[in-house]
Write a protein that holds these residues in place. Structure first.
Motif, PDB file in Angstrom:
ATOM      1  N   GLU A   1      47.045  39.805  38.045  1.00  0.00           N
ATOM      2  CA  GLU A   1      47.475  41.177  38.311  1.00  0.00           C
ATOM      3  C   GLU A   1      48.880  41.395  37.755  1.00  0.00           C
ATOM      4  O   GLU A   1      49.172  42.459  37.195  1.00  0.00           O
ATOM      5  CB  GLU A   1      47.457  41.441  39.820  1.00  0.00           C
ATOM      6  CG  GLU A   1      47.925  42.833  40.234  1.00  0.00           C
ATOM      7  CD  GLU A   1      47.037  43.946  39.712  1.00  0.00           C
ATOM      8  OE1 GLU A   1      45.869  43.667  39.350  1.00  0.00           O
ATOM      9  OE2 GLU A   1      47.513  45.109  39.628  1.00  0.00           O
ATOM     10  N   LEU A   2      49.714  40.398  37.872  1.00  0.00           N
ATOM     11  CA  LEU A   2      51.072  40.519  37.328  1.00  0.00           C
ATOM     12  C   LEU A   2      51.031  40.603  35.802  1.00  0.00           C
ATOM     13  O   LEU A   2      51.740  41.429  35.198  1.00  0.00           O
ATOM     14  CB  LEU A   2      51.930  39.340  37.784  1.00  0.00           C
ATOM     15  CG  LEU A   2      53.349  39.264  37.210  1.00  0.00           C
ATOM     16  CD1 LEU A   2      54.111  40.553  37.451  1.00  0.00           C
ATOM     17  CD2 LEU A   2      54.104  38.087  37.820  1.00  0.00           C
TER      18      LEU A   2
ATOM     19  N   VAL B   1      55.116  31.643  45.631  1.00  0.00           N
ATOM     20  CA  VAL B   1      56.142  31.652  44.583  1.00  0.00           C
ATOM     21  C   VAL B   1      55.462  31.935  43.249  1.00  0.00           C
ATOM     22  O   VAL B   1      54.648  31.140  42.780  1.00  0.00           O
ATOM     23  CB  VAL B   1      56.882  30.299  44.506  1.00  0.00           C
ATOM     24  CG1 VAL B   1      58.002  30.368  43.479  1.00  0.00           C
ATOM     25  CG2 VAL B   1      57.415  29.885  45.859  1.00  0.00           C
ATOM     26  N   LEU B   2      55.786  33.067  42.661  1.00  0.00           N
ATOM     27  CA  LEU B   2      55.263  33.405  41.339  1.00  0.00           C
ATOM     28  C   LEU B   2      56.234  32.878  40.297  1.00  0.00           C
ATOM     29  O   LEU B   2      57.447  32.994  40.460  1.00  0.00           O
ATOM     30  CB  LEU B   2      55.099  34.917  41.201  1.00  0.00           C
ATOM     31  CG  LEU B   2      54.123  35.515  42.212  1.00  0.00           C
ATOM     32  CD1 LEU B   2      54.172  37.038  42.161  1.00  0.00           C
ATOM     33  CD2 LEU B   2      52.705  35.035  41.940  1.00  0.00           C
ATOM     34  N   SER B   3      55.703  32.336  39.240  1.00  0.00           N
ATOM     35  CA  SER B   3      56.563  31.685  38.259  1.00  0.00           C
ATOM     36  C   SER B   3      56.091  32.022  36.850  1.00  0.00           C
ATOM     37  O   SER B   3      54.963  32.444  36.641  1.00  0.00           O
ATOM     38  CB  SER B   3      56.522  30.171  38.523  1.00  0.00           C
ATOM     39  OG  SER B   3      57.119  29.466  37.487  1.00  0.00           O
ATOM     40  N   GLY B   4      56.965  31.812  35.877  1.00  0.00           N
ATOM     41  CA  GLY B   4      56.567  32.019  34.489  1.00  0.00           C
ATOM     42  C   GLY B   4      57.647  32.695  33.676  1.00  0.00           C
ATOM     43  O   GLY B   4      58.800  32.791  34.070  1.00  0.00           O
ATOM     44  N   ARG B   5      57.241  33.138  32.527  1.00  0.00           N
ATOM     45  CA  ARG B   5      58.145  33.740  31.532  1.00  0.00           C
ATOM     46  C   ARG B   5      57.673  35.139  31.222  1.00  0.00           C
ATOM     47  O   ARG B   5      56.477  35.405  31.179  1.00  0.00           O
ATOM     48  CB  ARG B   5      58.083  32.984  30.192  1.00  0.00           C
ATOM     49  CG  ARG B   5      58.184  31.515  30.272  1.00  0.00           C
ATOM     50  CD  ARG B   5      59.565  31.068  30.606  1.00  0.00           C
ATOM     51  NE  ARG B   5      59.462  30.222  31.784  1.00  0.00           N
ATOM     52  CZ  ARG B   5      60.498  29.693  32.418  1.00  0.00           C
ATOM     53  NH1 ARG B   5      61.719  29.967  32.004  1.00  0.00           N
ATOM     54  NH2 ARG B   5      60.350  28.945  33.472  1.00  0.00           N
ATOM     55  N   ALA B   6      58.606  35.998  30.929  1.00  0.00           N
ATOM     56  CA  ALA B   6      58.249  37.312  30.420  1.00  0.00           C
ATOM     57  C   ALA B   6      59.430  37.860  29.641  1.00  0.00           C
ATOM     58  O   ALA B   6      60.573  37.459  29.850  1.00  0.00           O
ATOM     59  CB  ALA B   6      57.873  38.248  31.569  1.00  0.00           C
TER      60      ALA B   6
ATOM     61  N   ARG C   1      49.950  44.084  34.826  1.00  0.00           N
ATOM     62  CA  ARG C   1      50.986  45.101  34.983  1.00  0.00           C
ATOM     63  C   ARG C   1      52.073  44.967  33.914  1.00  0.00           C
ATOM     64  O   ARG C   1      52.591  45.960  33.418  1.00  0.00           O
ATOM     65  CB  ARG C   1      51.608  44.992  36.379  1.00  0.00           C
ATOM     66  CG  ARG C   1      50.634  45.437  37.439  1.00  0.00           C
ATOM     67  CD  ARG C   1      51.240  45.390  38.810  1.00  0.00           C
ATOM     68  NE  ARG C   1      50.225  45.761  39.782  1.00  0.00           N
ATOM     69  CZ  ARG C   1      50.461  46.417  40.907  1.00  0.00           C
ATOM     70  NH1 ARG C   1      51.688  46.761  41.227  1.00  0.00           N
ATOM     71  NH2 ARG C   1      49.478  46.724  41.733  1.00  0.00           N
ATOM     72  N   LEU C   2      52.423  43.735  33.625  1.00  0.00           N
ATOM     73  CA  LEU C   2      53.408  43.524  32.557  1.00  0.00           C
ATOM     74  C   LEU C   2      52.874  44.098  31.244  1.00  0.00           C
ATOM     75  O   LEU C   2      53.591  44.785  30.520  1.00  0.00           O
ATOM     76  CB  LEU C   2      53.695  42.032  32.385  1.00  0.00           C
ATOM     77  CG  LEU C   2      54.670  41.407  33.395  1.00  0.00           C
ATOM     78  CD1 LEU C   2      54.599  39.890  33.338  1.00  0.00           C
ATOM     79  CD2 LEU C   2      56.105  41.874  33.137  1.00  0.00           C
ATOM     80  N   SER C   3      51.623  43.819  30.947  1.00  0.00           N
ATOM     81  CA  SER C   3      51.033  44.297  29.697  1.00  0.00           C
ATOM     82  C   SER C   3      51.073  45.811  29.625  1.00  0.00           C
ATOM     83  O   SER C   3      51.456  46.400  28.605  1.00  0.00           O
ATOM     84  CB  SER C   3      49.586  43.804  29.576  1.00  0.00           C
ATOM     85  OG  SER C   3      49.535  42.396  29.565  1.00  0.00           O
TER      86      SER C   3
ATOM     87  N   GLU D   1      60.670  43.144  40.745  1.00  0.00           N
ATOM     88  CA  GLU D   1      59.983  44.213  41.463  1.00  0.00           C
ATOM     89  C   GLU D   1      58.503  44.213  41.116  1.00  0.00           C
ATOM     90  O   GLU D   1      57.645  44.427  41.961  1.00  0.00           O
ATOM     91  CB  GLU D   1      60.613  45.560  41.082  1.00  0.00           C
ATOM     92  CG  GLU D   1      60.166  46.707  41.943  1.00  0.00           C
ATOM     93  CD  GLU D   1      59.521  47.801  41.111  1.00  0.00           C
ATOM     94  OE1 GLU D   1      59.504  47.688  39.861  1.00  0.00           O
ATOM     95  OE2 GLU D   1      59.008  48.750  41.716  1.00  0.00           O
ATOM     96  N   MET D   2      58.194  43.979  39.844  1.00  0.00           N
ATOM     97  CA  MET D   2      56.810  44.001  39.404  1.00  0.00           C
ATOM     98  C   MET D   2      56.019  42.849  40.033  1.00  0.00           C
ATOM     99  O   MET D   2      54.877  43.016  40.463  1.00  0.00           O
ATOM    100  CB  MET D   2      56.775  43.902  37.884  1.00  0.00           C
ATOM    101  CG  MET D   2      55.565  44.576  37.292  1.00  0.00           C
ATOM    102  SD  MET D   2      55.665  44.617  35.478  1.00  0.00           S
ATOM    103  CE  MET D   2      56.633  46.097  35.243  1.00  0.00           C
ATOM    104  N   ALA D   3      56.660  41.711  40.116  1.00  0.00           N
ATOM    105  CA  ALA D   3      55.990  40.555  40.723  1.00  0.00           C
ATOM    106  C   ALA D   3      55.682  40.826  42.193  1.00  0.00           C
ATOM    107  O   ALA D   3      54.572  40.586  42.671  1.00  0.00           O
ATOM    108  CB  ALA D   3      56.878  39.315  40.583  1.00  0.00           C
TER     109      ALA D   3
END
Lengths: 386, 386, 386, 386
Positions: free
Chosen positions: D39-40, D86-91, D43-45, D103-105
């Motif tokens: 879902e994250l 805990v959401l993790s990663g790169r953007a 939304r980022l896309s 906020e998006m996460a």
């Protein structure tokens, strides 16, 4: 320039019937927070200066040290749960450079801890940070400086001089206690003076690895009490009674024994600005600023700069008027140059205000004028902040 | 009982040439930390009482509120990064019950925020906790209480009465400002009195959703300034000049506009014990305790109990001697019953110390004797802590 | 005992037209997570054994490694933001002993990192843990063991033997690559075999401090490619083409250069169970278990034990029938002794199932019977888990 | 275009003697992680598309859900310790826009949880994030796209069609179980087929507030078992035996009762990519990709795109050849356009490879050509990822 000099109503501290003075030593959780926050501010300032030719906005005057858990016995111990230090605040990130805030925060903490708390192994503390870019508005106060920077807030600094007998005694006692081999750096000293008797209640964290047995502990306690009484004679002719680690409960086998030399290892939490004031003391019978000095930027943050300036003004006046006792309050106005305080108010006891007034004006002008030197002093780590 | 009453050297505050008083309103980051820490202590106390018939050891007087990031415009805004509140401290876990510390901490924060900062949406703040079981030694101080509990530390409480004109004014002004629709709860008031003129510098966070345009903002600012001047007349006949949001930079389009009504949304951090003292004010010209009242246990923590007791003693004396101005210091000794302070020191101005002495002894005895009632008062949330 | 042996429909892997095999080397973020989780499980097991005479419930098979940020150049570099490793899971806390989970987690991570990733300085990684006492129900499965422990879940293990040429090649290549001085431990190898040609795509993190200039980098790449081709001849007579760091963009000055020898330093995240299977490989053309072996308790967790047992059964059969290729599936039933699987299913190619059946039954019985030895093997760290 | 079609050695799954299929339902900790990560990414896309006209680099395919603690009883319960996600990663952060990752996460997590796990109150879960800007190199792979994007890695996708009877049954059973009022969303189904008998082991988290007493619990269990047997007849004529919550221990009063409908509330941890594959199933007897589909960017990440493309190719072939059973492997080469895989390998059972070859080429070409539509499908959330 608004310099107001008035006759203090109060008596000089040494003559009052009661006085209370406290110091949280270098290894106390609150002092650790103060010192590391300041070390981080210092490094940020140097970094900005090096990279941009001026110190950019930052404010890292918040930190939380969450106590850990250890198991200790005479002769040794081990970490069960490390402490956790969270550094917090704002700082400017340079637009075209990589963000170094995290690394700088961790290095500041690590280096300070290594240098000052050698008994604290790395694995006993987990350092983290929650640093973010400061808000644009505040940044500008620092960045747009042409000549003297502008005050970041309507705020104030307070200081007094000279230190009373009890105050000087308390500062000296920490080093005396720390000189004993089995003792660590978390030394809390509470002095209560009632007329001519001073009771010193000293809580000194013993380091288990250097305290092989109860006898060493007990003997060292007695030696410390004796040494403190001895040292006290350099500062006062009053009766001084020192008691070390009154909280011990021998019947239950409880002693103030630690692995790392700080009580934070087993529960006590700390924060920036909750312990000593900038003169290293907590003095409820004296006017104090609630503002933390540690971690604030040394360019425009009144809560930092005016505390040091006020101390310097008071000190210099007392040099000139050795009979005087002075309290100096300095008030800023947000947006005005730091060299133009709204008011510098001096309360003077021991000599008539009138006699001091001229000197006060001059000293104040000189100190305000020395703002660059004071800024450099912060960068060099020359000033005590806790 | 050691009750020392002395004639104060200082003049009553209303007559001194200069005075400075600050209040960080309900929505200020430091005040948020104080209030939530206290709410957590209150809930823990009630829980222990209900489960065990007595209040067990806890000390949750540390918290860190790390500011977030928002984007705001006239009429609205959005959260970019939530604030982060970390509650910290020690509490006793009941041996045969599930550990409820985490849930209690989160509920305390959530409920307090909902009740007091209605403009703050849940998604604007992330609440976390680092709570651990307190150390055995300290626990016993609370747990073994038979009659009056024993002091947890060598510490002190300080209070003064009555409030000065300026102090009363500052407390009143917060509510006046908050009554304006577009204003949120982060209202910081700094009063500087020089002789008969009081300058009020008010920083009031406007809530963007209730501030549709610049005109509303500007008009409201002017209305607040007018209203404050009006209200001021109830407290003083001196000249009062109020200025709201002096930091605004219209040329750069900068106004004190927020999404949530608190500056913590965009950068300002907070901690427990860094803002108002227990009387709701910061008063550098008055003696103050550095100890945070909020979050400490109400049974044995002198830094909490003696601040309230000292206030009560001072208040009652001033009721009996309306001309008097009183500062009350109360000092404990670790391990002694809280009803047996080492010293209660009263400085009295406006009436001779001699005249007050008898009443002082009686009032002090009564207040010490009311420790159960004071404990209940903390549980009921009756006392201001920030 | 349900042992089902069937003729595999599929051809032995070496004869299929296409094959794909991947290995994430020791310093890959996923492998780091696997190995540290396993090390923690191993230490917990030893601790329980020492303290209680048996291994208590734990399951620490989750971890998250959040990448950091570094700045590197030929010859050196520095940490900008450390990586962050969060260890997670459940473990039993001994009732009358201090909780050592935190310390054990940190020590497991630290020691593994020191021993295996010597290029990674302490300040490049922040280790944290979120470990909690396991749920009572699952604990009992372990604690109540009398003879053979009972399966914690309805789950399965899968293994195949022998390794194909490509698979053996991939395992060997990691060490070849790692033997080059400038190379770190994050070496990812992807082999694609199409009939008789094997393409090896190798991503090898160079360590900046041992790569003084571009020439060293370029030369070493070429040397690695040559060495790999050489080594390959020990494993296969097929054509092997190795390419190192194909993602480099010389035109943009981009090379696979790191400070610490792992890509996690600058962005790549890792988790337990997302990389290699228990045989050290990722083999999409082979049956695989999705279960992570690392971090699970070695007493009752089928996802761990049956993977090793299945491998052992397959290996022993292939020893006896060198022409055979075997896949072994072992299925448990929750609550049944681990020595009584619901089904052991063997697919056999190369020799008729019938010919293998008797040996299969016997080998299976022996392997099931060796559960204590396998348990000890996990405690000794004898088995590969990633 | 390399399309290789071979005759599969293996028999169609429905005819093999043994089969094992697992599904972790929507409320399982691993599935929660998968869905929120996806879902994250979605939304980022959409955000990037809206702001920049194209989807920028991101990879948020890591997350850790640390279990909490609850107390439950028939009829109700309460949260003792919230779970922690805990959401993790790169953007990629847009250069001139405020950073909205945090906020998006949080919004992605919150909205997904509200929509899918209505029994989970906000206070039962604490959501956090550790997201950072992706590394420049990888970013470029996405950003420089002119026509078809280039593969981010040498990787592969795998899929099979059609689903076997058991596989279809398992997917259907989740909804049947979830339709019972007292049941929550954490439903784990394990199917073991031995020839013509299918054993379904179902672990279904009951929601305490809708399960007033043991009788309701027991009755509902029996009803579920009956309903599942009934439903099974639509999918298979084999014998189906369903057992619900075999782990219950009535003698100890232990039932699978939860406050929130997910086992994560009391201990079970989750991660992205540790549960179901992209078809919603775990099928150890089938070829599977270890790569997580969830959270990867839908432009260039082969581990995401090729899994969906392979499924589509297999599905379409099976539509045309209803007797066929197909496994499709798709392999990329780092840097090559995603429309140009190194190899598409189809294994076909049930019909001769020769007969399928022509159609296979055409279908593969069509599916590769539909990459824009597939990308849009991810943005619309049209594809299952777990």
């Amino acid at each position: 320039m608004n310099v107001l000099v008035t006759d203090a109503g109060w008596e000089p501290m040494n003559q009052r019937p009661m006085e209370m003075v406290e110091r949280k030593g270098l290894g106390h959780p609150d002092t650790i927070c103060d010192c590391i926050a300041e070390e981080l501010s210092r490094r940020l300032s140097c970094y900005y200066l090096e990279q941009c030719g001026r110190i950019l906005h930052h404010n890292v005057d918040k930190a939380l040290l969450v106590g850990g858990q250890t198991e200790v016995w005479f002769g040794g111990g081990r970490v069960l749960e490390p402490m956790r230090l969270v550094l917090s605040g704002r700082a400017t990130v340079l637009p075209d450079a990589p963000c170094v805030l995290g690394e700088m925060a961790l290095a500041a903490a690590r280096d300070w801890l290594h240098a000052n708390l050698p008994d604290l192994p790395d694995e006993a503390i987990n350092v983290d940070y929650l640093l973010r870019p400061g808000s644009a508005e505040l940044r500008d106060l620092v960045e747009n400086e042409a000549s003297a920077p502008r005050a970041n807030d309507t705020s104030l600094g307070v200081a007094h001089a000279p230190l009373s007998e009890t105050e000087r005694l308390v500062l000296a006692v920490e080093e005396t206690v720390a000189s004993f081999g089995p003792v660590g750096r978390d030394i809390k000293i509470m002095a209560l003076r009632r007329n001519d008797r001073i009771d010193l209640t000293i809580a000194a964290a013993f380091v288990a690895s250097r305290t092989p047995d109860l006898e060493t502990y007990t003997t060292t306690k007695a030696q410390i009490e004796a040494a403190v009484s001895q040292v006290a004679q350099q500062f006062t002719s009053r009766e001084v009674v020192a008691r070390v680690n009154c909280g011990d409960l021998p019947a239950k086998g409880r002693y103030y024994l630690t692995l790392t030399g700080t009580s934070a290892e087993a529960g006590d939490d700390g924060q920036v600005g909750r312990g000593n004031r900038a003169n290293g003391l907590i003095t409820p019978f004296r006017p104090m600023s609630i503002e933390a000095v540690a971690g604030k930027n040394p360019v425009s943050h009144i809560g930092k700069i005016y505390n040091v300036m006020a101390q310097r003004i008071a000190d210099r006046l007392v040099e000139q008027f050795p009979q005087a006792e002075v309290v100096c309050y300095m008030l800023s106005q947000i947006g005005a140059p730091i060299t133009e305080p709204v008011m510098v108010h001096l309360e003077v006891a021991g000599v008539p205000a009138k006699a001091v007034e001229g000197a006060a004006r001059q000293v104040t002008a000189e100190v305000l004028d020395s703002w660059r030197e004071i800024q450099r002093g912060f960068l060099a780590g020359s000033f005590r902040v806790a």
